[in-house]
Motif scaffolding. Structure first.
Motif, PDB file in Angstrom:
ATOM      1  N   THR A 343      31.147   1.673  66.406  1.00  0.00           N
ATOM      2  CA  THR A 343      31.439   1.057  67.693  1.00  0.00           C
ATOM      3  C   THR A 343      31.967   2.118  68.643  1.00  0.00           C
ATOM      4  OG1 THR A 343      32.759  -0.619  68.855  1.00  0.00           O
ATOM      5  CG2 THR A 343      33.729   0.328  66.865  1.00  0.00           C
ATOM      6  N   ASN A 344      31.335   2.236  69.800  1.00  0.00           N
ATOM      7  CA  ASN A 344      31.706   3.267  70.773  1.00  0.00           C
ATOM      8  C   ASN A 344      32.713   2.683  71.768  1.00  0.00           C
ATOM      9  OD1 ASN A 344      31.886   5.423  72.476  1.00  0.00           O
ATOM     10  ND2 ASN A 344      29.712   5.543  72.948  1.00  0.00           N
ATOM     11  N   ILE A 345      33.982   2.638  71.358  1.00  0.00           N
ATOM     12  CA  ILE A 345      35.008   2.075  72.223  1.00  0.00           C
ATOM     13  C   ILE A 345      35.332   3.003  73.387  1.00  0.00           C
ATOM     14  CG2 ILE A 345      36.012   0.704  70.367  1.00  0.00           C
ATOM     15  CD1 ILE A 345      38.176   2.812  70.055  1.00  0.00           C
ATOM     16  N   GLY A 353      41.246   3.249  68.188  1.00  0.00           N
ATOM     17  CA  GLY A 353      41.508   1.847  67.863  1.00  0.00           C
ATOM     18  C   GLY A 353      41.452   1.625  66.372  1.00  0.00           C
ATOM     19  N   THR A 354      41.638   0.374  65.962  1.00  0.00           N
ATOM     20  CA  THR A 354      41.580   0.013  64.538  1.00  0.00           C
ATOM     21  C   THR A 354      40.558  -1.107  64.377  1.00  0.00           C
ATOM     22  OG1 THR A 354      43.453  -1.488  64.866  1.00  0.00           O
ATOM     23  CG2 THR A 354      43.946   0.707  64.056  1.00  0.00           C
ATOM     24  N   PRO A 355      39.271  -0.776  64.365  1.00  0.00           N
ATOM     25  CA  PRO A 355      38.229  -1.810  64.316  1.00  0.00           C
ATOM     26  C   PRO A 355      38.240  -2.587  63.010  1.00  0.00           C
ATOM     27  CG  PRO A 355      37.284   0.362  63.936  1.00  0.00           C
ATOM     28  CD  PRO A 355      38.719   0.581  64.317  1.00  0.00           C
ATOM     29  N   ILE A 356      37.726  -3.814  63.070  1.00  0.00           N
ATOM     30  CA  ILE A 356      37.650  -4.682  61.897  1.00  0.00           C
ATOM     31  C   ILE A 356      36.297  -4.484  61.221  1.00  0.00           C
ATOM     32  CG2 ILE A 356      37.681  -7.075  61.097  1.00  0.00           C
ATOM     33  CD1 ILE A 356      39.477  -7.732  63.465  1.00  0.00           C
ATOM     34  N   ILE A 357      36.317  -4.371  59.911  1.00  0.00           N
ATOM     35  CA  ILE A 357      35.105  -4.124  59.123  1.00  0.00           C
ATOM     36  C   ILE A 357      34.118  -5.265  59.284  1.00  0.00           C
ATOM     37  CG2 ILE A 357      34.227  -3.796  56.772  1.00  0.00           C
ATOM     38  CD1 ILE A 357      37.048  -2.633  56.113  1.00  0.00           C
ATOM     39  N   ASN A 358      32.851  -4.921  59.429  1.00  0.00           N
ATOM     40  CA  ASN A 358      31.775  -5.903  59.553  1.00  0.00           C
ATOM     41  C   ASN A 358      31.281  -6.264  58.153  1.00  0.00           C
ATOM     42  OD1 ASN A 358      29.747  -7.528  60.537  1.00  0.00           O
ATOM     43  ND2 ASN A 358      28.443  -5.858  61.233  1.00  0.00           N
ATOM     44  N   LEU A 365      33.354   2.820  62.041  1.00  0.00           N
ATOM     45  CA  LEU A 365      33.881   3.968  62.771  1.00  0.00           C
ATOM     46  C   LEU A 365      33.945   3.653  64.255  1.00  0.00           C
ATOM     47  CD1 LEU A 365      34.715   7.006  62.464  1.00  0.00           C
ATOM     48  CD2 LEU A 365      32.377   7.559  63.148  1.00  0.00           C
ATOM     49  N   ALA A 366      35.135   3.828  64.845  1.00  0.00           N
ATOM     50  CA  ALA A 366      35.303   3.658  66.285  1.00  0.00           C
ATOM     51  C   ALA A 366      35.364   5.032  66.933  1.00  0.00           C
ATOM     52  CB  ALA A 366      36.580   2.875  66.589  1.00  0.00           C
ATOM     53  N   ILE A 367      34.531   5.229  67.962  1.00  0.00           N
ATOM     54  CA  ILE A 367      34.447   6.513  68.655  1.00  0.00           C
ATOM     55  C   ILE A 367      35.153   6.383  69.994  1.00  0.00           C
ATOM     56  CG2 ILE A 367      32.876   8.191  69.684  1.00  0.00           C
ATOM     57  CD1 ILE A 367      30.838   7.326  67.534  1.00  0.00           C
ATOM     58  N   SER A 394      38.246   6.915  64.788  1.00  0.00           N
ATOM     59  CA  SER A 394      39.091   5.974  64.051  1.00  0.00           C
ATOM     60  C   SER A 394      38.245   5.308  62.973  1.00  0.00           C
ATOM     61  CB  SER A 394      39.651   4.900  64.991  1.00  0.00           C
ATOM     62  OG  SER A 394      40.236   5.481  66.137  1.00  0.00           O
ATOM     63  N   HIS A 395      38.603   5.544  61.723  1.00  0.00           N
ATOM     64  CA  HIS A 395      37.807   5.030  60.603  1.00  0.00           C
ATOM     65  C   HIS A 395      38.573   3.934  59.874  1.00  0.00           C
ATOM     66  CE1 HIS A 395      35.636   5.817  56.536  1.00  0.00           C
ATOM     67  NE2 HIS A 395      35.031   4.885  57.244  1.00  0.00           N
ATOM     68  N   SER A 396      38.087   2.693  59.926  1.00  0.00           N
ATOM     69  CA  SER A 396      38.644   1.593  59.141  1.00  0.00           C
ATOM     70  C   SER A 396      37.791   1.415  57.893  1.00  0.00           C
ATOM     71  CB  SER A 396      38.636   0.287  59.949  1.00  0.00           C
ATOM     72  OG  SER A 396      39.526   0.340  61.035  1.00  0.00           O
ATOM     73  N   TYR A 397      38.450   1.267  56.736  1.00  0.00           N
ATOM     74  CA  TYR A 397      37.686   1.092  55.505  1.00  0.00           C
ATOM     75  C   TYR A 397      38.414   0.160  54.553  1.00  0.00           C
ATOM     76  CZ  TYR A 397      40.671   5.193  54.571  1.00  0.00           C
ATOM     77  OH  TYR A 397      41.725   6.069  54.486  1.00  0.00           O
TER      78      TYR A 397
END
Length: 427
Positions: A343-345, A353-358, A365-367, A394-397
């Motif tokens: 996601t290109n925030i 940011g802290t994106p939610i996993i799909n 990964l938020a850019i 920003s990598h949420s995993y």
């Protein structure tokens, strides 16, 4: 005149129903074969329904915002071509029989699951399987309140030899009730001047999916700063020639997508999903590209086999999917089977940011936005301060299956591919 039953066609794998969003024809209107008669929306994508035959719209069986199941008759078309009707209806009868069989099997499975759940809930607790002592009073309270043996075993006892007392179990019950009420949907006061805005269908689906993801995955994040000065300068050097030759722009997004695809090849255990206690390692690298829609909602078209695309192919695919996503022209198959999401925030000026996993993926990964900042640069003559273009990744995993080392190494590898960009690369 013969009557043709126009049924909702298959909308792709795992799609069982759709919501009517617009009828483009009304009763009495003529319609040609392959002409669009209605627009529908599924939980994945909006789509158009073409008419299979030419004729006159005789009946419309569903209103706007009503839900139609795949294979259900949406409308009746009067036509003069009897042979065509017989052929079409014959083919659809076979499909309908298949759908009915599938529905019957699903109903049987659901009935069986419900019966198993009821049987489990009704079964008495087998205290003999526990090494812990419970008094008759505690056992009776547990049976009455539906407390499982596993729950009992985790209650901290304050009695002799850490036994669970009446006060312990009642305290646990109070805490459990309070916890349930915390997660219940709160009501809010409404005063004059406030506006009530009904959530859109897509908004409701996104809300449910994001809430489910947070409840499913143990989210953890890793962040890294990336110097993208070389990428910035290279794009400025090639963008005019690319647009003149290809008739479209080259943005930063395909460059980022290529770096992610390469990193997924290097770290295949980021390209997985979880099914119960089983990890499924994906054969293909299909990167979801979160795309903001004009109405404020979000959709995630998928770049299939992203690691097999060169940069030119990636740029064309990204531009095509983004354009058709915003125009509501994506096909159901183009928003499924993603194995990782980006996601290109930064396009909205957000730094990180802290994106939610799909779900059912395990990483996103938020850019962040590219910013021009003063930076310390190491040179053979010593450190100097210069202006560089930098951004945050920003990598949420999912910490259930991805540890901090893997999550951190993956996002660092993406950064390395961007920082070591070949300034002499052709496209």
């Amino acid at each position: 005149m013969a009557k043709y039953e126009l049924k909702l066609p298959s909308m792709g794998e795992s799609v069982a129903e759709a919501t009517i969003t617009n009828w483009l024809k009304k009763v009495g209107d003529p319609i040609e074969a392959e002409e669009t008669i209605a627009e529908v929306a599924t939980d994945k994508v909006d789509s158009e329904v073409p008419c299979d035959v030419s004729g006159i719209v005789a009946e419309i069986l569903f209103k706007v915002d009503e839900v139609v199941k795949v294979g259900q008759v949406m409308a009746i078309i009067e036509t003069e071509n009897d042979a065509e009707i017989e052929a079409e209806n014959g083919n659809e009868d076979e499909a309908e029989n298949g759908n009915e069989d599938e529905a019957e099997n699903e109903a049987k499975n659901l009935t069986q699951q419900i019966a198993e759940i009821k049987e489990t809930l009704a079964a008495p607790i087998d205290f003999s399987s526990s090494e812990r002592f419970y008094s008759p009073l505690v056992k009776n309270i547990a049976k009455k309140e539906g407390i499982t043996l596993n729950e009992l075993n985790h209650i901290q006892g304050t009695g002799l030899n850490n036994r669970v007392t009446k006060d312990d179990i009642l305290g646990y019950l109070a805490h459990r009730t309070q916890k349930t009420s915390i997660f219940a949907t709160p009501t809010s006061s409404f005063v004059e001047g406030d506006d009530r805005i009904e959530m859109s269908r897509m908004g409701k689906i996104i809300a449910e999916h994001m809430t489910m993801s947070k409840q499913t995955s143990a989210h953890v994040q890793s962040f890294t700063e990336v110097d993208v000065t070389r990428v910035w300068q290279w794009r400025n050097k090639v963008k005019k020639a690319f647009e003149a030759r290809e008739g479209e722009k080259i943005t930063f997004t395909p460059i980022f997508m290529e770096a992610v695809a390469k990193a997924l090849v290097d770290f295949p255990m980021m390209n997985i999903s979880v099914e119960g206690n089983t990890i499924i390692k994906k054969k293909h690298i299909n990167i979801g590209m979160a795309t903001a829609l004009p109405d404020g909602n979000l959709i995630v078209p998928v770049i299939k086999n992203a690691d097999a695309l060169n940069l030119r192919g990636m740029a064309k695919t990204v531009n095509d999917l983004a354009r058709r996503a915003r125009a509501g022209q994506l096909k159901p198959d183009e928003v499924k089977d993603g194995t990782y999401t980006v996601t290109n925030i930064g396009s909205f000026g957000t730094l990180f940011g802290t994106p939610i996993i799909n779900q059912p993926q395990v990483g996103i990964l938020a850019i962040g936005a590219i910013c021009k900042v003063p930076s310390v640069i190491e040179t053979p003559e010593g450190d100097v301060v210069g202006i560089r273009y930098k951004m945050m990744l920003s990598h949420s995993y999912d910490h259930r299956v991805v540890n901090g080392a893997l999550g951190g190494m993956f996002v660092q590898r993406v950064a390395e591919y961007l920082e070591k960009w070949d300034m002499n690369r052709n496209i």
